[in-house]
Motif scaffolding. Sequence first.
Motif, short mmCIF file in Angstrom:
data_model
loop_
_atom_site.label_atom_id
_atom_site.label_comp_id
_atom_site.label_asym_id
_atom_site.label_seq_id
_atom_site.Cartn_x
_atom_site.Cartn_y
_atom_site.Cartn_z
N ALA A 1 0.83 -1.22 0.00
CA ALA A 1 0.00 0.00 0.00
C ALA A 1 0.86 1.26 0.00
O ALA A 1 0.45 2.29 -0.53
N ASP A 2 2.05 1.16 0.58
CA ASP A 2 2.94 2.33 0.65
C ASP A 2 3.42 2.77 -0.72
O ASP A 2 3.94 3.87 -0.88
N LYS A 3 3.27 1.88 -1.72
CA LYS A 3 3.80 2.21 -3.05
C LYS A 3 2.96 3.27 -3.76
O LYS A 3 3.42 3.87 -4.72
N GLY A 4 1.70 3.47 -3.36
CA GLY A 4 0.89 4.51 -4.03
C GLY A 4 -0.59 4.27 -3.86
O GLY A 4 -1.02 3.61 -2.90
N ASN A 5 -1.36 4.80 -4.81
CA ASN A 5 -2.81 4.67 -4.73
C ASN A 5 -3.22 3.21 -4.79
O ASN A 5 -2.75 2.46 -5.64
N VAL A 6 -4.13 2.82 -3.91
CA VAL A 6 -4.49 1.41 -3.86
C VAL A 6 -5.94 1.21 -3.42
O VAL A 6 -6.47 2.02 -2.64
N VAL A 7 -6.56 0.19 -3.97
CA VAL A 7 -7.84 -0.30 -3.46
C VAL A 7 -7.51 -1.65 -2.84
O VAL A 7 -7.14 -2.59 -3.56
N MET A 8 -7.58 -1.74 -1.52
CA MET A 8 -7.20 -2.98 -0.84
C MET A 8 -8.44 -3.62 -0.23
O MET A 8 -9.25 -2.95 0.41
N VAL A 9 -8.56 -4.93 -0.47
CA VAL A 9 -9.78 -5.65 -0.09
C VAL A 9 -9.45 -6.75 0.92
O VAL A 9 -8.44 -7.43 0.76
N GLY A 10 -10.27 -6.90 1.95
CA GLY A 10 -10.01 -7.98 2.91
C GLY A 10 -11.01 -8.02 4.05
O GLY A 10 -12.23 -7.87 3.83
N ARG A 11 -10.50 -8.27 5.27
CA ARG A 11 -11.36 -8.35 6.45
C ARG A 11 -10.98 -7.29 7.49
O ARG A 11 -11.80 -6.89 8.29
N ASP A 12 -9.68 -6.91 7.48
CA ASP A 12 -9.16 -6.03 8.53
C ASP A 12 -8.45 -4.82 7.93
O ASP A 12 -7.58 -4.24 8.56
N ILE A 13 -8.80 -4.47 6.70
CA ILE A 13 -8.03 -3.40 6.04
C ILE A 13 -8.33 -2.05 6.72
O ILE A 13 -7.41 -1.31 7.08
N GLY A 14 -9.61 -1.76 6.91
CA GLY A 14 -9.97 -0.48 7.53
C GLY A 14 -9.63 -0.43 9.02
O GLY A 14 -9.38 0.64 9.58
N THR A 15 -9.63 -1.58 9.68
CA THR A 15 -9.40 -1.60 11.13
C THR A 15 -7.92 -1.72 11.50
O THR A 15 -7.48 -1.11 12.48
N VAL A 16 -7.15 -2.50 10.74
CA VAL A 16 -5.78 -2.80 11.15
C VAL A 16 -4.72 -2.41 10.10
O VAL A 16 -3.76 -1.73 10.42
N VAL A 17 -4.93 -2.86 8.85
CA VAL A 17 -3.86 -2.70 7.85
C VAL A 17 -3.69 -1.22 7.48
O VAL A 17 -2.57 -0.70 7.51
N LEU A 18 -4.80 -0.57 7.15
CA LEU A 18 -4.74 0.85 6.74
C LEU A 18 -5.73 1.67 7.57
O LEU A 18 -6.74 2.16 7.04
N PRO A 19 -5.46 1.84 8.87
CA PRO A 19 -6.44 2.57 9.69
C PRO A 19 -6.62 4.03 9.24
O PRO A 19 -7.62 4.65 9.56
N ASP A 20 -5.65 4.56 8.47
CA ASP A 20 -5.77 5.94 7.98
C ASP A 20 -6.28 6.01 6.55
O ASP A 20 -6.11 7.03 5.88
N ALA A 21 -6.88 4.93 6.05
CA ALA A 21 -7.38 4.93 4.66
C ALA A 21 -8.31 6.13 4.45
O ALA A 21 -9.03 6.55 5.36
N ASP A 22 -8.29 6.67 3.22
CA ASP A 22 -9.11 7.84 2.92
C ASP A 22 -10.58 7.48 2.84
O ASP A 22 -11.45 8.32 3.09
N LEU A 23 -10.86 6.26 2.44
CA LEU A 23 -12.25 5.81 2.35
C LEU A 23 -12.32 4.36 2.79
O LEU A 23 -11.51 3.53 2.33
#
Length: 241
Positions: free
Chosen positions: A120-142
């Motif tokens: 995700a650090d490489k740039g713009n990303v749509v990341m899909v999973g179970r814990d992306i908003g809670t753990v992996v990318l808590p600062d996600a824009d959306l």
Amino acid sequence: MKIAIDGPAASGKSTLGEALARQLNYLYFDTGVMYRAITLAAIQRQIDLHDEIALTALAQQATIEVTPPSVNDGRQYTVWLDGVDVTWLLREPRIDVNVSIPSTYPGVREEMVRQQRWIADKGNVVMVGRDIGTVVLPDADLKIYLDATVEERAMRRHQESLRRGEISDYLSVLSAMRQRDLLDSSRESSPLQPALDAVIIDSTGRTSASIIAEVNQIIINRRAYVGMAASDSADDGDKTS
Ligand code: DC
């Protein structure tokens, strides 16, 4: 911009994620394949799935790469496990029924999350999973949390298998999905749950086109809001200078 999409199996996350990534020209990354690849690696090497220490070591050693499709056979991407194309093997029922076991191990998750953040650090990303908003990318824009009834999700998986020419029994798919939902949402380490700031969308009875349109509108509104906030702060700067 980082977009996190979470939700239970077959809630429509990958269809939504792939469509958004294509429209926005972002990287699409489905984190579920990493847990599936570790499960496959353990089965192939005859490692007991209940051996947490061995599974953690395996997660640290295995090389999982996800690239654009290497074959034009309907796949969204190609998954390489230690250099071997395992894309379709990851969709077999033996993976579906076992993948929740390694996913409960904190050591496995720690390694997967580390690799996912690096991607995700490489740039713009749509990341899909179970814990992306809670753990992996808590600062996600959306953050989107996509849900649907278990019956509808099981029917989607059942029909997908039939379309691929596989033998499938709806009631068995339903029972396996209930079991996986239970394991995914009751595990101690990063259970499946919506982030507090996620937009929750129920896809039951809706087409993927209508969900994609709804999320596009949310993105347009957010961008307009961020643009307004930026011009407000520029105005404030003008006033104070
Ligand atoms: O999205 P999927 O069905 O391919 O995910 C397979 C399993 O992987 C799912 O049952 C739970 C686990 N998983 C997870 O724990 N965390 C993620 N970010 C993605 C998947």
